[in-house]
Design a protein around this motif. Structure first.
Motif, PDB file in Angstrom:
ATOM      1  N   ALA A  41       0.832  -1.218   0.000  1.00 34.64           N
ATOM      2  CA  ALA A  41       0.000   0.000   0.000  1.00 34.64           C
ATOM      3  C   ALA A  41       0.859   1.258   0.000  1.00 34.64           C
ATOM      4  O   ALA A  41       0.537   2.244  -0.675  1.00 34.64           O
ATOM      5  N   GLU A  42       1.969   1.233   0.728  1.00 37.01           N
ATOM      6  CA  GLU A  42       2.834   2.410   0.816  1.00 37.01           C
ATOM      7  C   GLU A  42       3.611   2.656  -0.470  1.00 37.01           C
ATOM      8  O   GLU A  42       4.064   3.777  -0.723  1.00 37.01           O
ATOM      9  N   GLU A  43       3.745   1.633  -1.301  1.00 41.75           N
ATOM     10  CA  GLU A  43       4.495   1.770  -2.550  1.00 41.75           C
ATOM     11  C   GLU A  43       3.658   2.401  -3.660  1.00 41.75           C
ATOM     12  O   GLU A  43       4.202   2.865  -4.659  1.00 41.75           O
ATOM     13  N   LEU A  44       2.361   2.413  -3.496  1.00 43.56           N
ATOM     14  CA  LEU A  44       1.479   2.884  -4.558  1.00 43.56           C
ATOM     15  C   LEU A  44       1.409   4.401  -4.600  1.00 43.56           C
ATOM     16  O   LEU A  44       1.448   5.070  -3.568  1.00 43.56           O
ATOM     17  N   THR A  45       1.253   4.947  -5.807  1.00 48.82           N
ATOM     18  CA  THR A  45       1.033   6.384  -5.942  1.00 48.82           C
ATOM     19  C   THR A  45      -0.456   6.687  -5.861  1.00 48.82           C
ATOM     20  O   THR A  45      -1.301   5.806  -6.063  1.00 48.82           O
ATOM     21  N   ASP A  46      -0.787   7.928  -5.588  1.00 46.25           N
ATOM     22  CA  ASP A  46      -2.188   8.338  -5.553  1.00 46.25           C
ATOM     23  C   ASP A  46      -2.856   8.085  -6.906  1.00 46.25           C
ATOM     24  O   ASP A  46      -4.017   7.667  -6.977  1.00 46.25           O
ATOM     25  N   GLU A  47      -2.116   8.341  -7.980  1.00 44.33           N
ATOM     26  CA  GLU A  47      -2.667   8.146  -9.320  1.00 44.33           C
ATOM     27  C   GLU A  47      -2.969   6.670  -9.578  1.00 44.33           C
ATOM     28  O   GLU A  47      -3.998   6.338 -10.170  1.00 44.33           O
ATOM     29  N   ILE A  67      -3.666   4.397  -7.327  1.00 46.38           N
ATOM     30  CA  ILE A  67      -4.813   4.034  -6.493  1.00 46.38           C
ATOM     31  C   ILE A  67      -6.119   4.471  -7.162  1.00 46.38           C
ATOM     32  O   ILE A  67      -7.073   3.698  -7.275  1.00 46.38           O
ATOM     33  N   THR A  68      -6.150   5.712  -7.607  1.00 45.16           N
ATOM     34  CA  THR A  68      -7.364   6.243  -8.232  1.00 45.16           C
ATOM     35  C   THR A  68      -7.725   5.474  -9.491  1.00 45.16           C
ATOM     36  O   THR A  68      -8.896   5.122  -9.717  1.00 45.16           O
ATOM     37  N   HIS A  69      -6.726   5.187 -10.318  1.00 44.34           N
ATOM     38  CA  HIS A  69      -7.006   4.499 -11.580  1.00 44.34           C
ATOM     39  C   HIS A  69      -7.470   3.073 -11.342  1.00 44.34           C
ATOM     40  O   HIS A  69      -8.382   2.587 -12.032  1.00 44.34           O
ATOM     41  N   GLN A  70      -6.878   2.376 -10.356  1.00 42.84           N
ATOM     42  CA  GLN A  70      -7.316   1.018 -10.051  1.00 42.84           C
ATOM     43  C   GLN A  70      -8.767   1.000  -9.582  1.00 42.84           C
ATOM     44  O   GLN A  70      -9.569   0.181 -10.039  1.00 42.84           O
ATOM     45  N   ILE A  71      -9.112   1.897  -8.692  1.00 45.89           N
ATOM     46  CA  ILE A  71     -10.485   1.961  -8.190  1.00 45.89           C
ATOM     47  C   ILE A  71     -11.455   2.357  -9.297  1.00 45.89           C
ATOM     48  O   ILE A  71     -12.538   1.765  -9.427  1.00 45.89           O
ATOM     49  N   ASN A  72     -11.070   3.333 -10.110  1.00 42.58           N
ATOM     50  CA  ASN A  72     -11.966   3.781 -11.181  1.00 42.58           C
ATOM     51  C   ASN A  72     -12.196   2.709 -12.233  1.00 42.58           C
ATOM     52  O   ASN A  72     -13.273   2.638 -12.839  1.00 42.58           O
ATOM     53  N   THR A  73     -11.198   1.869 -12.467  1.00 41.75           N
ATOM     54  CA  THR A  73     -11.334   0.809 -13.468  1.00 41.75           C
ATOM     55  C   THR A  73     -12.126  -0.378 -12.927  1.00 41.75           C
ATOM     56  O   THR A  73     -13.165  -0.754 -13.462  1.00 41.75           O
ATOM     57  N   ASN A  74     -11.608  -0.983 -11.865  1.00 44.62           N
ATOM     58  CA  ASN A  74     -12.173  -2.248 -11.387  1.00 44.62           C
ATOM     59  C   ASN A  74     -13.464  -2.096 -10.600  1.00 44.62           C
ATOM     60  O   ASN A  74     -14.329  -2.968 -10.665  1.00 44.62           O
ATOM     61  N   LEU A  75     -13.572  -1.017  -9.853  1.00 46.79           N
ATOM     62  CA  LEU A  75     -14.730  -0.854  -8.975  1.00 46.79           C
ATOM     63  C   LEU A  75     -15.760   0.102  -9.557  1.00 46.79           C
ATOM     64  O   LEU A  75     -16.890  -0.292  -9.860  1.00 46.79           O
ATOM     65  N   LEU A  85       2.897  -3.039 -11.765  1.00 45.82           N
ATOM     66  CA  LEU A  85       3.682  -3.081 -10.535  1.00 45.82           C
ATOM     67  C   LEU A  85       3.955  -1.676 -10.018  1.00 45.82           C
ATOM     68  O   LEU A  85       4.277  -0.771 -10.787  1.00 45.82           O
ATOM     69  N   ALA A  86       3.819  -1.512  -8.722  1.00 44.38           N
ATOM     70  CA  ALA A  86       4.203  -0.250  -8.091  1.00 44.38           C
ATOM     71  C   ALA A  86       5.726  -0.160  -8.041  1.00 44.38           C
ATOM     72  O   ALA A  86       6.428  -1.170  -8.156  1.00 44.38           O
ATOM     73  N   SER A  87       6.234   1.045  -7.896  1.00 44.19           N
ATOM     74  CA  SER A  87       7.678   1.222  -7.738  1.00 44.19           C
ATOM     75  C   SER A  87       8.133   0.597  -6.424  1.00 44.19           C
ATOM     76  O   SER A  87       7.478   0.741  -5.392  1.00 44.19           O
ATOM     77  N   ARG A  88       9.259  -0.103  -6.475  1.00 45.82           N
ATOM     78  CA  ARG A  88       9.748  -0.848  -5.317  1.00 45.82           C
ATOM     79  C   ARG A  88      10.365   0.066  -4.268  1.00 45.82           C
ATOM     80  O   ARG A  88      11.136   0.962  -4.580  1.00 45.82           O
ATOM     81  N   MET A  89       9.997  -0.165  -3.016  1.00 44.38           N
ATOM     82  CA  MET A  89      10.653   0.476  -1.871  1.00 44.38           C
ATOM     83  C   MET A  89      11.486  -0.593  -1.170  1.00 44.38           C
ATOM     84  O   MET A  89      10.981  -1.662  -0.813  1.00 44.38           O
TER      85      MET A  89
END
Length: 280
Positions: free
Chosen positions: A93-99, A101-109, A193-197
């Motif tokens: 969750a911490e690796e994800l960007t706001d963009e 997150i928004t795009h995943q929710i807007n697409t799948n949900l 994939l999110a950017s790796r931390m």
């Protein structure tokens, strides 16, 4: 077998493509949506007027309503609406960007919610129909590294469960499909994939990243068999509430539900202790 008309989002690949090919081959009509019209030229050439195609990005809510309305207007009755379009987002969750997150929710949900909402007035007006919502084993179980993907799939399952009850009086059947791993191109082409931390290298979330990056991994599920079961489910009355596909799916969901039930039952006395005493 009577000819049916199907509306399916995301027919360019994966389950959407498998369903479309099987339906067209048996003589059903398919109204399919894609983001790139060229990718289904082969199907259009082979099946002609049996395939109706429209461009659609399901993150565009007004476009969803426009395309759904046009499909019903031009094709008349649509017997089955299949909400299939979507993708995976992997990362802690911490690796994800706001963009992201928004795009995943807007697409799948949100996209799936709005597709159902756009279809319901037409299904009610014609006296019934079916809705098939593609979910995943990840709609009933959760794994580290998939927090946002799970959020969308658990969310759409809750939405669909409620809608199923709401529309039953209108003779609209609703089914959630939960496939396990299948030999489609989903893992290698439909997962971002999110950017790796580095901090998360010691987290179980890192294992999800490794699974996606492993190009040699082969899933156990046969997508053609799964697509055929989804298609055949429309002949079942009443509509099945859920369909679990794949031995991996069955095992994972069974373990998840059993564990949740055990945890709930262990809290029975605690739960009842918060009630007001019974009067009298």
């Amino acid at each position: 077998m009577a000819q049916r008309t199907w509306f399916i989002t995301g027919i360019s690949s994966g389950f959407g493509r498998h369903m479309t090919e099987q339906l067209l081959e048996r003589g059903d009509r398919v109204a399919g949506t894609v983001r790139n019209l060229d990718v289904v030229d082969d199907l259009k050439e082979k099946y002609g007027d049996l395939l109706w195609v429209a461009h659609l990005d399901v993150t565009d809510t007004p476009a969803i309503y426009t395309v759904v309305n046009r499909a019903f207007d031009q094709l008349g009755t649509i017997d089955v609406v299949v909400s299939n379009a979507g993708y995976g987002l992997i990362g802690a969750a911490e690796e994800l960007t706001d963009e992201q997150i928004t795009h995943q929710i807007n697409t799948n949900l949100v996209g799936s919610i709005q597709l159902v909402r756009a279809s319901l007035p037409h299904l009610r007006a014609q006296g019934g129909g079916r809705i098939i919502q593609l979910s995943t084993v990840g709609g009933q179980a959760a794994f580290a590294g998939g927090s946002l993907y799970h959020a969308t799939k658990w969310g759409i399952e809750g939405f669909i469960e409620a809608v199923r009850q709401e529309v039953a009086p209108f003779h609209i059947g609703v089914t959630i499909v939960e496939p396990g791993g299948a030999r489609t191109n989903f893992r290698h082409h439909s997962i971002k994939l999110a950017s790796r931390m580095e901090a998360y290298d010691i987290s179980p979330a890192a294992q999800a990243r490794k699974i996606v990056e492993d190009k040699t991994a082969v899933s156990i599920g046969d997508p053609a068999k799964m697509a055929a079961i989804m298609i055949d489910s429309v002949d079942q009355h009443p509509a099945p509430k859920r369909i679990a596909l794949g031995s991996d799916c069955y095992q994972v969901i069974h373990q998840a539900l059993t564990g949740r039930l055990q945890e709930l039952e262990a809290q029975e006395e605690l739960a009842y202790s918060t009630d007001f005493p019974k009067e009298g």
